[in-house]
Write a protein that holds these residues in place. Structure first.
Motif, PDB file in Angstrom:
ATOM      1  N   ARG A  34     128.992 -32.231  52.628  1.00  0.00           N
ATOM      2  CA  ARG A  34     129.379 -33.362  51.784  1.00  0.00           C
ATOM      3  C   ARG A  34     129.789 -34.558  52.644  1.00  0.00           C
ATOM      4  N   GLY A  35     129.870 -35.671  51.999  1.00  0.00           N
ATOM      5  CA  GLY A  35     130.498 -36.812  52.638  1.00  0.00           C
ATOM      6  C   GLY A  35     129.550 -37.672  53.459  1.00  0.00           C
ATOM      7  N   ARG A  36     128.359 -37.186  53.685  1.00  0.00           N
ATOM      8  CA  ARG A  36     127.403 -38.055  54.375  1.00  0.00           C
ATOM      9  C   ARG A  36     126.921 -39.127  53.413  1.00  0.00           C
ATOM     10  N   PRO A  37     126.605 -40.279  53.950  1.00  0.00           N
ATOM     11  CA  PRO A  37     126.087 -41.316  53.045  1.00  0.00           C
ATOM     12  C   PRO A  37     124.755 -40.870  52.432  1.00  0.00           C
ATOM     13  N   SER A  38     124.563 -41.284  51.218  1.00  0.00           N
ATOM     14  CA  SER A  38     123.346 -40.886  50.515  1.00  0.00           C
ATOM     15  C   SER A  38     122.183 -41.801  50.893  1.00  0.00           C
ATOM     16  N   TYR A  39     121.036 -41.204  51.023  1.00  0.00           N
ATOM     17  CA  TYR A  39     119.847 -42.040  51.249  1.00  0.00           C
ATOM     18  C   TYR A  39     118.994 -42.173  49.998  1.00  0.00           C
ATOM     19  N   LEU A  40     119.461 -41.579  48.921  1.00  0.00           N
ATOM     20  CA  LEU A  40     118.619 -41.622  47.710  1.00  0.00           C
ATOM     21  C   LEU A  40     118.372 -43.034  47.172  1.00  0.00           C
ATOM     22  N   PRO A  41     119.395 -43.881  47.147  1.00  0.00           N
ATOM     23  CA  PRO A  41     119.097 -45.226  46.627  1.00  0.00           C
ATOM     24  C   PRO A  41     117.996 -45.931  47.425  1.00  0.00           C
ATOM     25  N   GLN A  42     118.007 -45.737  48.720  1.00  0.00           N
ATOM     26  CA  GLN A  42     116.976 -46.353  49.546  1.00  0.00           C
ATOM     27  C   GLN A  42     115.620 -45.657  49.360  1.00  0.00           C
ATOM     28  N   LEU A  43     115.698 -44.345  49.272  1.00  0.00           N
ATOM     29  CA  LEU A  43     114.487 -43.563  49.006  1.00  0.00           C
ATOM     30  C   LEU A  43     113.833 -44.037  47.713  1.00  0.00           C
ATOM     31  N   GLN A  44     114.668 -44.308  46.741  1.00  0.00           N
ATOM     32  CA  GLN A  44     114.180 -44.806  45.450  1.00  0.00           C
ATOM     33  C   GLN A  44     113.318 -46.062  45.624  1.00  0.00           C
TER      34      GLN A  44
ATOM     35  N   ILE B  51     109.803 -39.531  52.657  1.00  0.00           N
ATOM     36  CA  ILE B  51     110.948 -38.635  52.814  1.00  0.00           C
ATOM     37  C   ILE B  51     111.176 -38.280  54.270  1.00  0.00           C
ATOM     38  N   ARG B  52     110.090 -38.172  54.986  1.00  0.00           N
ATOM     39  CA  ARG B  52     110.234 -37.816  56.398  1.00  0.00           C
ATOM     40  C   ARG B  52     110.850 -38.930  57.233  1.00  0.00           C
ATOM     41  N   LYS B  53     110.951 -40.096  56.658  1.00  0.00           N
ATOM     42  CA  LYS B  53     111.714 -41.135  57.351  1.00  0.00           C
ATOM     43  C   LYS B  53     113.209 -40.828  57.324  1.00  0.00           C
ATOM     44  N   TYR B  54     113.617 -40.091  56.303  1.00  0.00           N
ATOM     45  CA  TYR B  54     115.048 -39.868  56.101  1.00  0.00           C
ATOM     46  C   TYR B  54     115.503 -38.502  56.590  1.00  0.00           C
ATOM     47  N   VAL B  55     114.668 -37.523  56.393  1.00  0.00           N
ATOM     48  CA  VAL B  55     115.035 -36.179  56.828  1.00  0.00           C
ATOM     49  C   VAL B  55     113.902 -35.561  57.621  1.00  0.00           C
ATOM     50  N   ASP B  56     114.313 -34.687  58.479  1.00  0.00           N
ATOM     51  CA  ASP B  56     113.373 -34.030  59.369  1.00  0.00           C
ATOM     52  C   ASP B  56     112.748 -32.847  58.615  1.00  0.00           C
ATOM     53  N   VAL B  57     111.579 -33.086  58.072  1.00  0.00           N
ATOM     54  CA  VAL B  57     110.958 -32.058  57.229  1.00  0.00           C
ATOM     55  C   VAL B  57     109.758 -31.454  57.942  1.00  0.00           C
ATOM     56  N   ASP B  58     109.793 -30.179  58.074  1.00  0.00           N
ATOM     57  CA  ASP B  58     108.612 -29.467  58.535  1.00  0.00           C
ATOM     58  C   ASP B  58     107.696 -29.270  57.324  1.00  0.00           C
ATOM     59  N   LEU B  59     106.449 -29.618  57.477  1.00  0.00           N
ATOM     60  CA  LEU B  59     105.557 -29.508  56.316  1.00  0.00           C
ATOM     61  C   LEU B  59     105.436 -28.064  55.831  1.00  0.00           C
ATOM     62  N   ASP B  60     105.699 -27.120  56.719  1.00  0.00           N
ATOM     63  CA  ASP B  60     105.700 -25.721  56.288  1.00  0.00           C
ATOM     64  C   ASP B  60     106.848 -25.428  55.327  1.00  0.00           C
ATOM     65  N   ALA B  61     107.856 -26.264  55.374  1.00  0.00           N
ATOM     66  CA  ALA B  61     109.032 -26.027  54.533  1.00  0.00           C
ATOM     67  C   ALA B  61     108.906 -26.704  53.168  1.00  0.00           C
ATOM     68  N   VAL B  62     107.740 -27.215  52.906  1.00  0.00           N
ATOM     69  CA  VAL B  62     107.523 -27.881  51.624  1.00  0.00           C
ATOM     70  C   VAL B  62     106.677 -26.978  50.734  1.00  0.00           C
ATOM     71  N   SER B  63     107.212 -26.631  49.598  1.00  0.00           N
ATOM     72  CA  SER B  63     106.363 -25.896  48.663  1.00  0.00           C
ATOM     73  C   SER B  63     105.975 -26.817  47.516  1.00  0.00           C
TER      74      SER B  63
END
Lengths: 91, 91
Positions: A34-44, B51-63
């Motif tokens: 918890r407590g990390r800034p959200s990136y959802l508004p930007q993702l939106q 999404i990969r700009k915001y989080v480190d996503v391995d494509l294998d981890a995407v269903s």
């Protein structure tokens, strides 16, 4: 797939009468920390930009819902897509 | 907001035990006109790139789930986000 079932049941309600072109996007983020800034508004914003490559979306036609709880934040975008002009503007 | 309620109820199930970083994306497209080619598969790729700009996503981890019915197509992406390395790889 509970989620798909949900969509299925809501389909019956929504498209019973009028056939409306509509795009609904949900992003749910379960956070481990918890407590990390959200990136959802930007993702939106970025998701909207991507969508506008495919459909002609007026930003006024986008309704946004954002809810945040302890470990989950949910972003909901509802977009009504204007029909290709084939009726509705009679001279 | 029925959809948010749904997410709320599924939260109870999902995050009861383990706290896992997770992103769930749903795109539902209600079509007014059938028979047009779908842009959801391509949209999916572009959303993943965003999404990969915001989080480190391995494509294998995407269903990915994609369902198409008469007037509605639903794309579901479930992404497990790897924790920032703070445990789990002991020497």
């Amino acid at each position: 797939m509970g989620l798909l079932d949900y969509f299925r049941s809501s389909q019956a309600k929504n498209s019973a009468g009028v056939a409306k072109e509509r795009l609904q996007i949900l992003v749910a983020h379960d956070r481990a920390v918890r407590g990390r800034p959200s990136y959802l508004p930007q993702l939106q914003q970025e998701i909207l930009e991507v969508i506008r490559k495919y459909v002609d979306v007026d930003l006024d036609a986008v309704s946004v819902n954002y809810e945040q709880e302890d470990e989950r934040e949910v972003l909901e975008l509802n977009i009504v897509i204007p029909d290709a002009p084939h009726a509705s503007h009679a001279p």
